[in-house]
Design an enzyme around this catalytic site. Structure first.
Site: not given
Length: 575
Positions: A486, A127-128, A177, A65
């Site tokens: 760096m 869930f999620q 959803k 993602e």
């Protein structure tokens, strides 16, 4: 893809009902969306199922993602259009947070679509489930929790408008959803319900006139040109303003390309790793004009010692919250940079800057950017200079974050806006490579070069798969010094050489890694090899990864330490 404003409602008869997911896709197409970057999951499967019915809807399946949102970001920065990405709920959405912050800090227009659990179980720790709106509220320009799919056409239209107007930024659409499967009667809309949102503030001509008069009296003026010049597409107006006022220009990192580096009045980049000429000009100026630069701490360094001789500091910015936030401003001008400069150019008067320009030209001649070249080892600065010379400065360059980013800013010559794609305010490692994928998709006829360190390259290296599958012809450069460069430089200079956790010697063979994904890989360890393999890369039609194995102990100079003023430069090669 469809043109913005195309009536997709005509695709179905008036009596036909569709899902919220289809309404979402049609709304995106109506806004002119050319490509969406994303990764599916359970709570966005209705959206992905709807894509099967819309072959004109182009979607790129990234491998993470974070790769999706950085690709959308690179697309947006390089084209000026809105970038779009999609992710599922929970970990899919939270994997976008770094990219949202990156876009927010640099004012990049994105529309981010996340799924969520059904409204019937929201708040139950399903869930999620993740409250992504609350998590991202400080790093989004606006966000929507969609509770009725009938609102999707309006919400999408508003999201694109908000993201792309005023001070641009990311807008989040969180779609549960069940809402994505809700049946709706689709109607395209151009409605905006944005009470209190004024994209472009009313211009104050009196303040501009006051600035013009101050410039006419000034003997040592300097313009600090920031990312606002690029985002406003105001490069031509700035050049005209400089021509009429005879004011030299120092650029910020995000402002590079907004004013051509080939121009006689360009001083280089200002700030932490800025040029001697740019930093000394600011410290000795009697008038400072910030054009679309927010006086970031990397530009100003120690604020109470910033521009001590300036009798007047003026600031033009589209966001009134930036005026006077970091540096006290005498003339504050709120407005779109392009519009303000168009007005100013009709009244512009030259500064009394002839002696000043001669002094600055002497600074540029006496203290140019330099490094000690070598015939036995490959120097990273040489590599950047080679890339510049072989492309005539015409490529779109994306960078990751670190030493290579600063060497690109110093040694690549940007003469066109939207040619440098880099994470400025957030300094996000992993940004460079996926952003190049988005830039290449948005600019299919341009050469796109992604320049990365060996550290940042490993954060999103899995997106090599996308280049191979779609034959996206990005030229991927890895500046490999086997160390977090760096961090090593700061530990050497600030922490008395106490090196801690910077060794990247166990990194993979980048050539083999590229080949494992189906991308051509090349390597160079000397100047001769560098020229040869880079020529081969440019002559190869598809994507190529080129690893340049460079000196481990090279530092970026000039350098201004935190807590120091801009004129307290560590000059490195000059000392």
């Amino acid at each position: 893809m469809g043109e913005k404003g195309k009536d997709y409602e005509s695709m179905v008869a008036d009596h036909h009902w569709i899902t919220g997911s289809e309404a979402l896709l049609r709304s995106l197409l109506a806004e002119g969306t050319e490509c969406v970057f994303g990764y599916p999951g359970g709570n966005v499967l209705y959206i992905y199922d709807a894509m099967v019915k819309y072959p004109e809807f182009k979607h790129i399946l990234t491998r993470h993602e974070q790769g999706a949102i950085h690709a959308a970001d690179g697309y947006a920065r390089s084209t000026g259009k809105v970038g779009v990405c999609v992710a599922t709920s929970g970990p899919g959405a939270t994997n976008l947070v770094t990219g949202i912050s990156t876009a927010y800090m640099d004012s990049v227009p994105l529309v981010i679509i996340t799924g969520n659990v059904a409204t019937t179980v929201m708040g139950t720790d399903a869930f999620q489930e993740a409250d992504i709106i609350s998590m991202t509220m400080p790093i989004t320009k606006h966000s929507y929790l969609v509770r009725d799919a009938n609102e999707l056409p309006r919400i999408v239209h508003e999201a694109f408008h908000i993201a792309s107007t005023g001070r641009k930024g990311p807008v989040l659409l969180d779609i549960p959803k069940d809402i994505s499967n809700q049946k709706v009667h689709y109607r395209q809309t151009h409605e905006l319900r944005l009470r209190g949102y004024h994209a472009v503030p009313d211009q104050n001509p009196t303040a501009v006139d006051k600035l013009i008069q101050a410039i006419a009296r000034s003997e040592k003026p300097v313009i600090i040109a920031g990312g606002g010049v690029v985002y406003s597409d105001a490069s031509e107006e700035l050049r005209e303003f400089v021509h009429k006022t005879n004011i030299p220009v120092a650029s910020t990192l995000l402002g590079l390309g907004g004013f051509p580096s080939a121009h006689d009045l360009w001083l280089g980049m200002a700030g932490h790793h800025g040029t001697y000429a740019a930093n000394m000009a600011i410290q000795n100026a009697d008038l400072i004009l910030s054009v679309g630069s927010r006086f970031d701490d990397r530009v100003t360094m120690k604020t109470d010692g910033f521009a001590p001789h300036a009798k007047l500091i003026a600031h033009i910015d589209i966001d009134p919250a930036e005026l006077g936030k970091n540096i006290q401003t005498d003339i504050a001008i709120v407005g779109d940079i392009k519009n303000v400069l168009e007005y100013a150019n009709k009244r512009a008067l030259p500064a009394q800057s002839e002696d000043w320009l001669r002094t600055l030209q002497e600074y540029k001649s006496r203290y140019p950017l330099r490094y000690t070249d070598s015939e036995t080892e490959l120097k990273p600065q040489f590599v950047i200079e080679m890339l510049n010379e072989t492309t005539n400065g015409q490529a779109i360059i994306t960078t990751d974050v670190g030493q290579h980013q600063m060497w690109v800013a110093q040694f690549y010559r940007f003469n066109h806006a939207r040619s440098l794609i880099t994470s400025g305010g957030s300094g996000t490692m992993g940004f460079g490579f996926p952003s190049a994928i988005g830039a290449q998709i948005g600019n299919p006829d341009r050469l796109v070069i992604s320049i990365n360190g060996d550290g940042g390259m490993q954060m999103c290296a899995q997106e090599l798969a996308i280049c191979a599958i779609h034959q996206i012809p990005v030229k991927i450069v890895v500046i490999n010094n086997q160390v977090l460069g760096m961090v090593r430089q700061q530990q050497e200079i600030i922490y008395d050489g106490r090196y801690s956790q910077i060794d990247l010697a166990g990194s993979p063979d980048f050539v083999k890694l590229a080949e494992a994904y189906g991308v051509k890989g090349l390597r160079a360890r000397t100047k001769t090899e560098a020229s040869h393999v880079w020529k081969e890369a440019l002559e190869t039609k598809g994507p190529v990864l080129v690893e340049f194995v460079v000196s481990k102990y090279e530092n970026v100079y000039p350098m201004v330490l935190s807590g120091s003023t801009l004129d307290q430069l560590i000059m490195g090669e000059y000392e």
